[in-house]
Design a protein around this motif. Sequence first.
Motif, PDB file in Angstrom:
ATOM      1  N   GLY A   1      -3.944   3.029 -13.397  1.00  0.00           N
ATOM      2  CA  GLY A   1      -4.577   1.806 -13.894  1.00  0.00           C
ATOM      3  C   GLY A   1      -3.591   0.945 -14.661  1.00  0.00           C
ATOM      4  N   ASN A   2      -2.730   1.600 -15.444  1.00  0.00           N
ATOM      5  CA  ASN A   2      -1.717   0.846 -16.190  1.00  0.00           C
ATOM      6  C   ASN A   2      -0.704   0.211 -15.257  1.00  0.00           C
ATOM      7  N   VAL A   3      -0.329   0.948 -14.212  1.00  0.00           N
ATOM      8  CA  VAL A   3       0.643   0.417 -13.255  1.00  0.00           C
ATOM      9  C   VAL A   3       0.086  -0.844 -12.598  1.00  0.00           C
ATOM     10  N   ILE A   4      -1.190  -0.777 -12.208  1.00  0.00           N
ATOM     11  CA  ILE A   4      -1.825  -1.923 -11.563  1.00  0.00           C
ATOM     12  C   ILE A   4      -1.917  -3.090 -12.542  1.00  0.00           C
ATOM     13  N   GLU A   5      -2.310  -2.780 -13.779  1.00  0.00           N
ATOM     14  CA  GLU A   5      -2.425  -3.832 -14.789  1.00  0.00           C
ATOM     15  C   GLU A   5      -1.086  -4.531 -14.994  1.00  0.00           C
ATOM     16  N   GLN A   6      -0.014  -3.698 -15.072  1.00  0.00           N
ATOM     17  CA  GLN A   6       1.315  -4.280 -15.282  1.00  0.00           C
ATOM     18  C   GLN A   6       1.737  -5.154 -14.115  1.00  0.00           C
TER      19      GLN A   6
ATOM     20  N   VAL B   1       0.828  -1.201   0.000  1.00  0.00           N
ATOM     21  CA  VAL B   1       0.000   0.000   0.000  1.00  0.00           C
ATOM     22  C   VAL B   1       0.865   1.253   0.000  1.00  0.00           C
ATOM     23  N   THR B   2       1.889   1.237   0.842  1.00  0.00           N
ATOM     24  CA  THR B   2       2.734   2.434   0.961  1.00  0.00           C
ATOM     25  C   THR B   2       3.584   2.648  -0.292  1.00  0.00           C
ATOM     26  N   SER B   3       3.698   1.610  -1.124  1.00  0.00           N
ATOM     27  CA  SER B   3       4.521   1.769  -2.329  1.00  0.00           C
ATOM     28  C   SER B   3       3.917   2.771  -3.293  1.00  0.00           C
ATOM     29  N   ILE B   4       2.724   3.244  -2.998  1.00  0.00           N
ATOM     30  CA  ILE B   4       2.149   4.311  -3.810  1.00  0.00           C
ATOM     31  C   ILE B   4       3.037   5.545  -3.774  1.00  0.00           C
ATOM     32  N   ALA B   5       3.847   5.651  -2.681  1.00  0.00           N
ATOM     33  CA  ALA B   5       4.740   6.799  -2.534  1.00  0.00           C
ATOM     34  C   ALA B   5       5.958   6.726  -3.460  1.00  0.00           C
ATOM     35  N   PHE B   6       6.212   5.561  -4.065  1.00  0.00           N
ATOM     36  CA  PHE B   6       7.322   5.489  -5.037  1.00  0.00           C
ATOM     37  C   PHE B   6       7.053   6.482  -6.145  1.00  0.00           C
ATOM     38  N   SER B   7       8.103   7.133  -6.603  1.00  0.00           N
ATOM     39  CA  SER B   7       7.873   8.269  -7.516  1.00  0.00           C
ATOM     40  C   SER B   7       7.132   7.849  -8.783  1.00  0.00           C
ATOM     41  N   VAL B   8       7.437   6.652  -9.309  1.00  0.00           N
ATOM     42  CA  VAL B   8       6.785   6.248 -10.547  1.00  0.00           C
ATOM     43  C   VAL B   8       5.295   6.004 -10.323  1.00  0.00           C
ATOM     44  N   HIS B   9       4.965   5.440  -9.143  1.00  0.00           N
ATOM     45  CA  HIS B   9       3.555   5.192  -8.831  1.00  0.00           C
ATOM     46  C   HIS B   9       2.824   6.498  -8.567  1.00  0.00           C
ATOM     47  N   LEU B  10       3.488   7.374  -7.806  1.00  0.00           N
ATOM     48  CA  LEU B  10       2.884   8.648  -7.436  1.00  0.00           C
ATOM     49  C   LEU B  10       2.615   9.483  -8.690  1.00  0.00           C
TER      50      LEU B  10
ATOM     51  N   GLY C   1      -0.100  -5.268  -6.989  1.00  0.00           N
ATOM     52  CA  GLY C   1      -1.286  -4.840  -7.743  1.00  0.00           C
ATOM     53  C   GLY C   1      -2.464  -4.604  -6.814  1.00  0.00           C
ATOM     54  N   SER C   2      -2.668  -5.530  -5.872  1.00  0.00           N
ATOM     55  CA  SER C   2      -3.783  -5.395  -4.943  1.00  0.00           C
ATOM     56  C   SER C   2      -3.590  -4.206  -4.023  1.00  0.00           C
ATOM     57  N   GLY C   3      -2.343  -4.025  -3.559  1.00  0.00           N
ATOM     58  CA  GLY C   3      -2.052  -2.913  -2.655  1.00  0.00           C
ATOM     59  C   GLY C   3      -2.374  -1.581  -3.313  1.00  0.00           C
ATOM     60  N   LEU C   4      -1.953  -1.429  -4.575  1.00  0.00           N
ATOM     61  CA  LEU C   4      -2.224  -0.176  -5.292  1.00  0.00           C
ATOM     62  C   LEU C   4      -3.722  -0.032  -5.588  1.00  0.00           C
ATOM     63  N   SER C   5      -4.373  -1.182  -5.833  1.00  0.00           N
ATOM     64  CA  SER C   5      -5.820  -1.142  -6.063  1.00  0.00           C
ATOM     65  C   SER C   5      -6.542  -0.610  -4.841  1.00  0.00           C
ATOM     66  N   VAL C   6      -6.064  -1.031  -3.650  1.00  0.00           N
ATOM     67  CA  VAL C   6      -6.681  -0.568  -2.408  1.00  0.00           C
ATOM     68  C   VAL C   6      -6.570   0.955  -2.315  1.00  0.00           C
ATOM     69  N   VAL C   7      -5.381   1.473  -2.663  1.00  0.00           N
ATOM     70  CA  VAL C   7      -5.187   2.923  -2.618  1.00  0.00           C
ATOM     71  C   VAL C   7      -6.163   3.614  -3.579  1.00  0.00           C
ATOM     72  N   LEU C   8      -6.263   3.046  -4.801  1.00  0.00           N
ATOM     73  CA  LEU C   8      -7.151   3.641  -5.802  1.00  0.00           C
ATOM     74  C   LEU C   8      -8.599   3.611  -5.321  1.00  0.00           C
TER      75      LEU C   8
END
Lengths: 357, 273
Positions: free
Chosen positions: B227-232, B45-54, B243-250
Amino acid sequence: MSKRLIDLQHISKSYDGQMVLDDLNLYIRENEFLTLLGPSGCGKTTTLRIIGGFETPDTGNVIFDGRDITSLAPNERQLNTVFQKYALFPHMSIAENIAFGLKIRKKSKAYIADKIRYALKLVNLDGFENRSVDSLSGGQQQRIAIARAIVNEPKILLLDEPLGALDLKLRQDMQYELIRLKNELGITFIYVTHDQEEALTMSDTIVVMNQGYIQQIGTPEDIYNEPTNAFVADFIGESNIINGTMLQDRLVRILDVVFPCVDVGFGNDTPVDVVIRPEDVELVEPERGMLQGDVTSLIFKGVHWETEVLANGYEWLVHTTQMHPVGTHVGILVDPYNIQIMNKPESNDEKAVEIDA
Amino acid sequence: MRNLKRQLLAGPYILWMAGFIVLPTLVILYYGFTTTSGNFSLLNVTSIAFSVHLKALVLSLKLALSCTVICLVLSYPLAMILNSMKSKSQGLIVFIFILPMWMNFMLRILAWRLLLSNNGVINSLLGALSLPGLDILNTPKAVVFCMVYDFLPFMVLPIYNAMARIQPDIIEAAKDLGAGNITIFFKIIVPLTMSGVISGIIMVFVPALTSFAISDLLGGGKVLLIGNVIEQAFMQEYNWNLGSGLSVVLMVFVIASMALMNSHGDEGGGTFA
């Protein structure tokens, strides 16, 4: 007599080729309570909407206080409308509804607050300022609609069947309320209704309309007692409308019986319509009657018995306080001054039309 | 007894909901908060803070917001025009308007890819008229354009519905009280269509925020949305936990935006809100 405030001159209007108003001429005096009365589709609402500015007539002019306002938009006219379905703004409080017109006229806050209080008091809804529209009953909403219109101090208030959606008791209360309001405010009311009782109760002047034509203009008493044609007679209250022949002045033959009457000037042996109100027919012992018949129907209506008597091939409608059981043989008596004689319609605008009473 | 029978009628739907909505959500939550070995972790979940994700999330928010604003600006006049037409032609226009929605979503995107390409119909036409070409394929502009194309009906219809519910005599009453067209628009029409606007915003913003197919096909790999990041993460790295962690953030963003809009539209007159 006070001056003419509204003058409708040669107004015609049609929708999709259907004539709604045909060369209508009508004036309304200052301080008058004028009612446009007629069945649906008679053009009464169209007339009101033309005065309000919501419709433009195809031909003719609307003169308001000496000025031609035919092409003026509704928001530029010094009159306000109370709509049939109240048309309150659902997203505003009662106070905001009433203040709407005043805010547009850029009145001061204090003035607006004063006016709201005054108007709510006038319609007997003090303290309703912060209520929502949804929390009000139909009658209360209609009072607010009236309050919202009159705070703008219009010279004329247009009312489009404002009591149509209310129940009977409330409607009667509101009739007295409207008369009181009109007297207190001293403004002209133009009222549209299809309810003849409403019109008779409230109006100074009644305009009976049918199929785009004015049938009769007069006081409630005139309209009721001296209808000019069978349509008016039939529409205003119940009546016996019978084919007759005017033999000479003051003598009319109805159903092969000659009645004395008070009307003159119809010529000799002229076919006419004869109107006799049901409360003007007297039921007496057979031998005293001008004609005799048998009671065919009897309905108790509270104040009177609604009795039907078949005599000389005509079903007479009679309102009497005495009970005559079905089958009773009775005599029928009518006083000369209770017989109303009318010419048969000759031209289009006099044509009387069958209506469902 | 009768009550029980009625409840039984809801059975198929409850099963559907449990199997295809509740269960997957729980699975996502489980994966989102665990590592590949099954231990509890907040890292996904916290990986949303990675610059590419953010960056992807911010771009998604920006594009979804642009799309929503454009849809709103286009929809309002359209709904007003629709509302002022005779009911017969109204039906026809609404029909034409939703016609593209009956075509497959992917097909529509692919069609735009062809239309917008350098040798596509639009550019050939512009070239034939000696006008400058339209070089927006593989840019965020193309993505927003296609989002607007896809989601516009979801904005128009609720606003149009809200507008059609305004009784004509309300407008007449406002005129009667002295209001001009501008006052009527801002004091009557806008407040009374707010519920439709809010439904429309939710129905456009949420799918725009979570979309990935449009950016995939029209962004040329250069427009990376969340959405692309999660898909990848799911399809290329096979990292279901990330993928699930980022989905939770979204999901949090989606729910937050819906809650924010709904708190402004408590009149409850909207189609979906």
